[in-house]
Scaffold this active site. Structure first.
Site, PDB file in Angstrom:
ATOM      1  CG  MET A 117      -1.687  -1.220   1.466  1.00  0.00           C
ATOM      2  SD  MET A 117      -2.875  -1.437   0.134  1.00  0.00           S
ATOM      3  CE  MET A 117      -3.791  -2.843   0.751  1.00  0.00           C
ATOM      4  N   PRO A 118       1.485   1.556  -1.100  1.00  0.00           N
ATOM      5  CG  PRO A 118       3.290   1.015  -2.426  1.00  0.00           C
ATOM      6  CD  PRO A 118       1.829   0.713  -2.234  1.00  0.00           C
TER       7      PRO A 118
END
EC number: 5.3.2.-
Lengths: 73, 73, 73, 73, 73, 73
Positions: E1-2
């Site tokens: 989840m960047p």
């Protein structure tokens, strides 16, 4: 004058991986925008899985269900 | 309605230094912009040295090489 | 390695006021933390009044009601 | 493509409270803006009381004086 | 989840340069962290030169003095 | 002391929709965390479609291809 903030879920990113991100992004910005790397700061912030929500659910809950963020093969 | 975020490398900033930054910046904003201090929030975030990149290198690596961020005399 | 972000409602802040904030905060950080000013970046972001909510209401609505953020005398 | 960051003082927010914030905000955005929840990311960041300044004082100092952020009855 | 935020001074970055940054950083994160690109969001924010302070001065003032951020030859 | 930042692609969000987000999120935080709404600030930032990257592509390019962020029926 670039400043870059990277927010990631805290899932075992190593010191070497962080260095690869920092040098890779700095090089990319230097090449694409012709910016002095001494004016480029990059900050990485790891976020606990309880603190990141995706599609309305905590990532910690998604991981318990076996749902990962890995690149799909 | 001011909100201020200060990001710093985590290198031994004391509680008193944080308070001096908070009161100093709030006073400056109050004077310069005539803002009610009760509408001024300041957040300090300390960043681990592995997580801050400068000129393409982790600050932890720069510090190991003896390179500091201190004001030059 | 300090990075400072200042978010303000867009209500007529002049270029000179911005410069006073930038030099004042940089000087304060340099004195309190002994940081090289060449490693201190400050970013000001002005926010439209429709885009800032306080106590559940848009600031544009508060201003229409005559409620200001000015320092109280 | 919404991204939401919530910064809070670290004062005992539970995992369940975080989940309620994440699901509630995602639902609100989905309804109001008709956004796919799979494109909505929410990040919660808890801030130590020494690191949050309000009206020129650290929240840790305000709490020692008995001043809370609770909703007033 | 960047999630990645890039803040830059507004000095003529083209649509193509932005696309090169977005694809390059997404590819780097995908390779280094094995993250699904569909979970990677990148936001670019251009900042007016009056609104970025470096070493205590507005970048607009530095540019008037002929000081650039270009990579030094 | 909550501060919330909402980043959205700029795609015709109305003043009323922003007000609904601001009041809804403030109410949610007030209920879930028992926070005084006068200590809750919410900032909405709309991002141009060229400036938001998803899965390695600019949202402006995705929209040209007919790919939307709408909730799927």
């Amino acid at each position: 004058m670039p400043y870059v903030k990277i927010e990631l879920t805290r899932e075992g990113v190593s010191r070497e991986q962080k260095q690869t991100l920092i040098s890779g992004i700095t090089n990319l910005i230097t090449e694409v925008l012709d910016k002095d790397p001494k004016l480029t700061h990059i900050v990485i912030q790891e976020i606990e899985l309880d603190d990141w929500g995706y599609a309305g659910e905590q990532v910690s809950v998604l991981r318990e269900k076996g749902i990962t963020a890995n690149k799909q093969q």
